[in-house]
Design a protein around this motif. Structure first.
Motif, PDB file in Angstrom:
ATOM      1  N   PHE A 274      51.641  39.299  24.874  1.00 39.89           N
ATOM      2  CA  PHE A 274      50.517  38.227  24.712  1.00 39.89           C
ATOM      3  C   PHE A 274      49.181  39.076  24.883  1.00 39.89           C
ATOM      4  O   PHE A 274      48.471  39.032  25.788  1.00 39.89           O
ATOM      5  CB  PHE A 274      50.826  37.145  25.576  1.00 39.89           C
ATOM      6  N   PRO A 275      49.215  40.171  24.030  1.00 41.66           N
ATOM      7  CA  PRO A 275      48.046  40.953  24.115  1.00 41.66           C
ATOM      8  C   PRO A 275      46.725  40.500  23.859  1.00 41.66           C
ATOM      9  O   PRO A 275      45.507  40.989  24.351  1.00 41.66           O
ATOM     10  CB  PRO A 275      48.114  42.119  23.122  1.00 41.66           C
ATOM     11  N   ASP A 276      46.486  39.216  23.526  1.00 41.44           N
ATOM     12  CA  ASP A 276      45.143  38.729  23.290  1.00 41.44           C
ATOM     13  C   ASP A 276      44.574  38.059  24.865  1.00 41.44           C
ATOM     14  O   ASP A 276      43.558  37.381  24.758  1.00 41.44           O
ATOM     15  CB  ASP A 276      44.983  37.382  22.344  1.00 41.44           C
ATOM     16  N   GLY A 277      45.621  37.859  25.800  1.00 42.57           N
ATOM     17  CA  GLY A 277      44.907  37.605  27.165  1.00 42.57           C
ATOM     18  C   GLY A 277      45.243  35.786  27.241  1.00 42.57           C
ATOM     19  O   GLY A 277      44.770  35.546  28.143  1.00 42.57           O
ATOM     20  N   LYS A 278      45.347  35.274  26.056  1.00 40.06           N
ATOM     21  CA  LYS A 278      45.327  33.701  26.105  1.00 40.06           C
ATOM     22  C   LYS A 278      46.738  32.990  26.768  1.00 40.06           C
ATOM     23  O   LYS A 278      46.521  31.860  27.259  1.00 40.06           O
ATOM     24  CB  LYS A 278      45.261  33.125  24.738  1.00 40.06           C
ATOM     25  N   GLN A 279      47.554  33.717  26.998  1.00 39.16           N
ATOM     26  CA  GLN A 279      48.962  33.174  27.516  1.00 39.16           C
ATOM     27  C   GLN A 279      49.561  33.962  28.685  1.00 39.16           C
ATOM     28  O   GLN A 279      49.460  35.254  28.769  1.00 39.16           O
ATOM     29  CB  GLN A 279      49.988  33.185  26.452  1.00 39.16           C
ATOM     30  N   ARG A 280      50.080  33.358  29.648  1.00 39.57           N
ATOM     31  CA  ARG A 280      50.534  33.940  30.579  1.00 39.57           C
ATOM     32  C   ARG A 280      52.120  33.848  30.922  1.00 39.57           C
ATOM     33  O   ARG A 280      52.432  32.453  30.996  1.00 39.57           O
ATOM     34  CB  ARG A 280      49.609  33.545  31.817  1.00 39.57           C
ATOM     35  N   ALA A 281      52.679  34.879  31.111  1.00 42.02           N
ATOM     36  CA  ALA A 281      54.097  34.573  31.107  1.00 42.02           C
ATOM     37  C   ALA A 281      54.459  34.025  32.441  1.00 42.02           C
ATOM     38  O   ALA A 281      53.862  34.451  33.671  1.00 42.02           O
ATOM     39  CB  ALA A 281      54.917  36.032  31.092  1.00 42.02           C
ATOM     40  N   LEU A 282      55.604  33.010  32.443  1.00 37.76           N
ATOM     41  CA  LEU A 282      55.981  32.330  33.675  1.00 37.76           C
ATOM     42  C   LEU A 282      57.266  32.529  34.150  1.00 37.76           C
ATOM     43  O   LEU A 282      57.695  32.896  35.278  1.00 37.76           O
ATOM     44  CB  LEU A 282      56.036  30.754  33.624  1.00 37.76           C
ATOM     45  N   VAL A 283      58.027  32.474  33.203  1.00 39.28           N
ATOM     46  CA  VAL A 283      59.523  32.493  33.385  1.00 39.28           C
ATOM     47  C   VAL A 283      60.340  33.087  32.222  1.00 39.28           C
ATOM     48  O   VAL A 283      60.022  32.814  31.114  1.00 39.28           O
ATOM     49  CB  VAL A 283      60.446  31.226  33.584  1.00 39.28           C
ATOM     50  N   VAL A 284      61.211  33.995  32.301  1.00 41.11           N
ATOM     51  CA  VAL A 284      62.269  34.601  31.306  1.00 41.11           C
ATOM     52  C   VAL A 284      63.703  33.746  31.322  1.00 41.11           C
ATOM     53  O   VAL A 284      64.068  33.833  32.415  1.00 41.11           O
ATOM     54  CB  VAL A 284      62.226  36.096  31.465  1.00 41.11           C
ATOM     55  N   VAL A 285      64.056  33.284  30.405  1.00 41.11           N
ATOM     56  CA  VAL A 285      65.400  32.768  30.368  1.00 41.11           C
ATOM     57  C   VAL A 285      66.431  33.234  29.368  1.00 41.11           C
ATOM     58  O   VAL A 285      66.308  33.283  28.333  1.00 41.11           O
ATOM     59  CB  VAL A 285      65.323  31.152  30.025  1.00 41.11           C
ATOM     60  N   ASN A 286      67.481  33.660  30.113  1.00 38.90           N
ATOM     61  CA  ASN A 286      68.672  34.053  29.203  1.00 38.90           C
ATOM     62  C   ASN A 286      69.357  32.780  28.919  1.00 38.90           C
ATOM     63  O   ASN A 286      69.443  32.167  29.569  1.00 38.90           O
ATOM     64  CB  ASN A 286      69.727  35.006  29.893  1.00 38.90           C
ATOM     65  N   ILE A 287      69.854  32.641  27.525  1.00 40.72           N
ATOM     66  CA  ILE A 287      70.450  31.605  26.937  1.00 40.72           C
ATOM     67  C   ILE A 287      71.645  32.032  26.189  1.00 40.72           C
ATOM     68  O   ILE A 287      71.767  32.719  25.353  1.00 40.72           O
ATOM     69  CB  ILE A 287      69.355  30.726  26.040  1.00 40.72           C
TER      70      ILE A 287
END
Length: 204
Positions: A167-180
């Motif tokens: 998310f290099p534009d800075g508009k989104q923030r990672a919360l969780v990574v989910v393996n599926i």
């Protein structure tokens, strides 16, 4: 209250209760069976109906399938999370869109000026994005279970690293990574205890 009595208090059938909650576990290994785009779309098209404040819908999802994508992701995970993530057939990076308010005029037309309150207060907007996207993360995990798949949600990662990579534009923030995927060999840790009703609920 016995388990049977608890079950009888709910409108949802016992099999569905077990699938979503009682028998569902966080998977730590996955089979090679693929997760299709159609499955992911069915999951999203189910959980998008779950409630958020003012129908904000700030959740954004990046699906990581390719070896190249995983090599971009893995360095930002805690070491103990890397091997299982590399082997998972699908990984979803779930993030909060801090500019969710741009969609409010379309998704929340009942309050035409609702967008303005988020434009005026950056901290309020960011907190609201994270809270409501976190609600959607929980719905997403239940949706994965509803599809008969296992989810392995993780917060053991470097958020700044993932944000910079995906998310290099800075508009989104990672919360969780989910393996599926489908569970693999020895996928479960021992079931951990939960707090009882009387430890959590107070009536006033």
């Amino acid at each position: 209250m016995t388990a049977i009595e608890q079950t009888e208090q709910l409108a949802l059938g016992t099999d569905a209760q077990n699938l979503l909650f009682r028998e569902a576990r966080t998977a730590n290994s996955f089979s090679a069976e693929p997760v299709t785009d159609e499955q992911v779309q069915a999951i999203y098209d189910l959980v998008k109906w779950a409630p958020t404040s003012m129908n904000q819908q700030p959740l954004r999802i990046v699906l990581v399938r390719s070896a190249e994508g995983k090599q971009r992701l893995l360095p930002h995970l805690m070491e103990g999370n890397r091997a299982k993530t590399e082997k998972a057939p699908l990984v979803a990076v779930l993030a909060a869109d801090t500019e969710f308010h741009e969609n409010l005029p379309r998704v929340f037309p009942h309050a035409p000026n609702a967008k303005d309150m988020f434009v005026a207060d950056d901290e309020f907007r960011l907190n609201s994005a994270k809270l409501n996207a976190s609600l959607q993360v929980a719905y997403f995990i239940l949706g994965v279970r509803a599809a008969g798949l296992a989810a392995g949600p993780m917060t053991g990662f470097n958020p700044a690293g993932i944000d910079g990579e995906f998310f290099p534009d800075g508009k989104q923030r990672a919360l969780v990574v989910v393996n599926i995927g489908k569970p693999g060999e020895n996928p479960w840790f021992d079931r951990l205890p939960r707090l009882d009703y009387d430890e959590v609920v107070t009536t006033v």
